[in-house]
Design a protein around this motif. Sequence first.
Motif, short mmCIF file in Angstrom:
data_model
loop_
_atom_site.label_atom_id
_atom_site.label_comp_id
_atom_site.label_asym_id
_atom_site.label_seq_id
_atom_site.Cartn_x
_atom_site.Cartn_y
_atom_site.Cartn_z
N GLU A 127 66.62 105.01 68.48
CA GLU A 127 67.50 105.59 68.39
C GLU A 127 67.76 105.75 66.30
O GLU A 127 68.42 106.12 65.88
CB GLU A 127 69.34 105.25 68.58
CG GLU A 127 69.83 103.32 68.11
CD GLU A 127 68.20 102.44 68.60
OE1 GLU A 127 69.06 101.39 68.87
OE2 GLU A 127 67.33 102.88 69.70
N GLY A 128 66.68 105.03 65.82
CA GLY A 128 66.92 104.97 64.53
C GLY A 128 66.33 103.82 63.59
O GLY A 128 66.00 102.84 64.08
N VAL A 129 67.08 104.13 62.11
CA VAL A 129 66.46 102.21 61.11
C VAL A 129 67.92 101.57 61.58
O VAL A 129 68.41 102.48 60.96
CB VAL A 129 65.75 102.79 60.02
CG1 VAL A 129 65.53 101.62 59.36
CG2 VAL A 129 64.95 103.97 59.90
N LEU A 130 67.11 100.27 62.34
CA LEU A 130 68.27 99.52 61.99
C LEU A 130 68.34 98.02 61.10
O LEU A 130 67.34 97.69 61.12
CB LEU A 130 68.70 98.47 63.41
CG LEU A 130 69.75 97.72 63.36
CD1 LEU A 130 71.27 98.79 63.88
CD2 LEU A 130 69.69 96.68 65.13
N LEU A 131 69.92 98.45 60.59
CA LEU A 131 69.22 98.19 59.25
C LEU A 131 70.52 96.75 59.52
O LEU A 131 72.17 96.88 59.89
CB LEU A 131 70.15 98.32 58.08
CG LEU A 131 70.01 97.05 56.33
CD1 LEU A 131 68.95 96.23 55.88
CD2 LEU A 131 70.56 97.36 55.28
N SER A 132 70.57 94.81 59.07
CA SER A 132 71.11 94.19 59.78
C SER A 132 71.53 92.62 58.85
O SER A 132 70.89 92.43 58.34
CB SER A 132 71.10 93.50 61.52
OG SER A 132 69.63 92.83 61.33
N VAL A 133 72.92 91.85 58.45
CA VAL A 133 73.00 91.43 57.71
C VAL A 133 74.21 90.00 57.96
O VAL A 133 74.86 90.01 59.18
CB VAL A 133 73.62 91.45 56.33
CG1 VAL A 133 74.31 90.82 55.55
CG2 VAL A 133 73.37 92.52 55.27
N THR A 134 73.26 89.42 59.20
CA THR A 134 73.91 87.83 59.26
C THR A 134 73.75 86.35 58.21
O THR A 134 73.30 86.29 57.52
CB THR A 134 72.69 87.36 60.51
OG1 THR A 134 72.18 88.10 61.34
CG2 THR A 134 73.54 86.01 61.12
N ASP A 135 75.28 86.33 59.02
CA ASP A 135 76.03 85.30 57.63
C ASP A 135 76.40 84.23 58.99
O ASP A 135 75.99 83.77 60.09
CB ASP A 135 76.99 85.88 57.14
CG ASP A 135 78.31 86.45 57.63
OD1 ASP A 135 78.31 86.14 59.19
OD2 ASP A 135 78.74 87.19 57.31
N GLY A 136 77.01 83.27 58.02
CA GLY A 136 77.32 81.68 58.63
C GLY A 136 78.63 81.68 58.61
O GLY A 136 79.48 80.52 58.37
N ALA A 151 65.05 94.53 58.92
CA ALA A 151 65.67 95.67 59.04
C ALA A 151 64.30 96.37 60.26
O ALA A 151 62.70 95.61 59.82
CB ALA A 151 65.36 96.85 57.95
N GLU A 152 64.59 97.03 61.39
CA GLU A 152 63.46 97.40 62.21
C GLU A 152 63.81 98.92 62.60
O GLU A 152 64.90 99.33 62.55
CB GLU A 152 63.16 96.63 63.34
CG GLU A 152 65.12 96.52 63.62
CD GLU A 152 64.81 95.53 65.31
OE1 GLU A 152 63.87 95.40 65.84
OE2 GLU A 152 65.57 95.10 65.76
N HIS A 153 62.35 99.25 63.05
CA HIS A 153 62.71 101.12 63.40
C HIS A 153 62.84 100.55 65.01
O HIS A 153 62.22 100.13 65.81
CB HIS A 153 61.36 101.72 63.32
CG HIS A 153 61.68 103.21 63.21
ND1 HIS A 153 61.50 103.46 64.68
CD2 HIS A 153 61.64 104.34 62.92
CE1 HIS A 153 61.31 105.14 64.70
NE2 HIS A 153 61.61 105.17 63.18
N ARG A 154 64.15 101.56 65.65
CA ARG A 154 64.41 101.93 66.74
C ARG A 154 63.98 103.06 67.22
O ARG A 154 64.13 104.08 66.52
CB ARG A 154 65.46 100.96 67.16
CG ARG A 154 65.63 99.80 67.51
CD ARG A 154 67.17 99.16 67.42
NE ARG A 154 67.07 97.70 67.31
CZ ARG A 154 67.92 96.45 67.06
NH1 ARG A 154 68.88 97.26 68.64
NH2 ARG A 154 67.66 95.51 67.88
#
Length: 370
Positions: free
Chosen positions: A294-303, A289-292
């Motif tokens: 354009e807003g707050v970006l939350l990401s979930v990366t899988d395999g 999660a990070e602040h950008r």
Amino acid sequence: MRDTLLIALYSFLGAVAAGLLGAFVLLLIRRRSLALHLTVVAAVAVTAMLAGTLAVAQAMFLSGHDLSVVWTVALMAAVVSLVTALLLGRWVAARSRALALAARSFGDGGDFTSPGGATTAELTYLSRELEATSAKLAESRERERALESSRRELVAWISHDLRTPLAGLRAMSEALEDGVAADPARYLRQIRTEVERLNDMVGDLFELSRIHAGALALSPSRISLYDLVSDALAGVDPLAREHGVRLVGDRVAAVPVEVDGKEMSRVLGNLLVNAIRRTPADGTVAIAAEHRPEGVLLSVTDGCGGIPEEDLPRVFDTGWRGTHARTPPAGAGLGLAIVRGIVEAHEGRATVRNVPGGCRFEVLLPATAA
């Protein structure tokens, strides 16, 4: 000066008489064709000029010869004006009919095509508006077809997913009832597991119905995204251990967000559970999660190995489950549809893209004022 005023007065009275007569005629033919309306307007103009001219001529006591000249000139002007108005009206009416015929394609489920040929500025503007409306209707029909297709798939998959556990529950209950169960405690544990899975499925259906009906009531409050992610990771840790998947959440900034904590926890839970189930053993699921700007970006990366490019636009559709087998624990294909609905209710955006070895689901939430 007095003669000028009299001429103006006579001309005005004659024009007013012709105008009132023309208005009455237009009122009578208000439902007739545009060509007839234009002809009447031209006739009113000529009649007004003629009435004013004759009134002035009578007042000035013109000679018979001069009066006949006035009549001849007025009649020639009337003929030319009426013919011109009639031709113009027929041309405009023909263009209007062509436009009306082209617009009938809306009702037949087709696309609007503007008729060719020159036309007036107003009809050209109307054609452009109809073309824009046609494009919007085509997009709407396509969305409706896609939604109907997803609904049919959802009904088929839900029926399949309900039939399997119900059959198992029936068989186990009959075995317990007949006293032929070798290990009743194991049967009871299995029944409890199946009932919980059915309860989760019903809960997902209820949540999705609220989203589609616009009845999802949010209670936003200021929460640290770090706390939300920590709670979500703690909730799915047993599932990750069961599947042999490693959870990584060391790139989560303590960013404040204005969200409904319960609903956003459901978003994170659905994304993480989906990622864990699609990631092979010894794989990694990372959340960041990070602040950008354009807003707050939350990401979930899988395999998971990635999603076919042609399936990426359908990932968040109701009932979509990709090419995996339609057997538990794949689910009913409701989790990601619920994710998109909740995120959009927060005025955010949910997207997915492929990355090396897997895919990344991203949730963009509006920034919270400091």
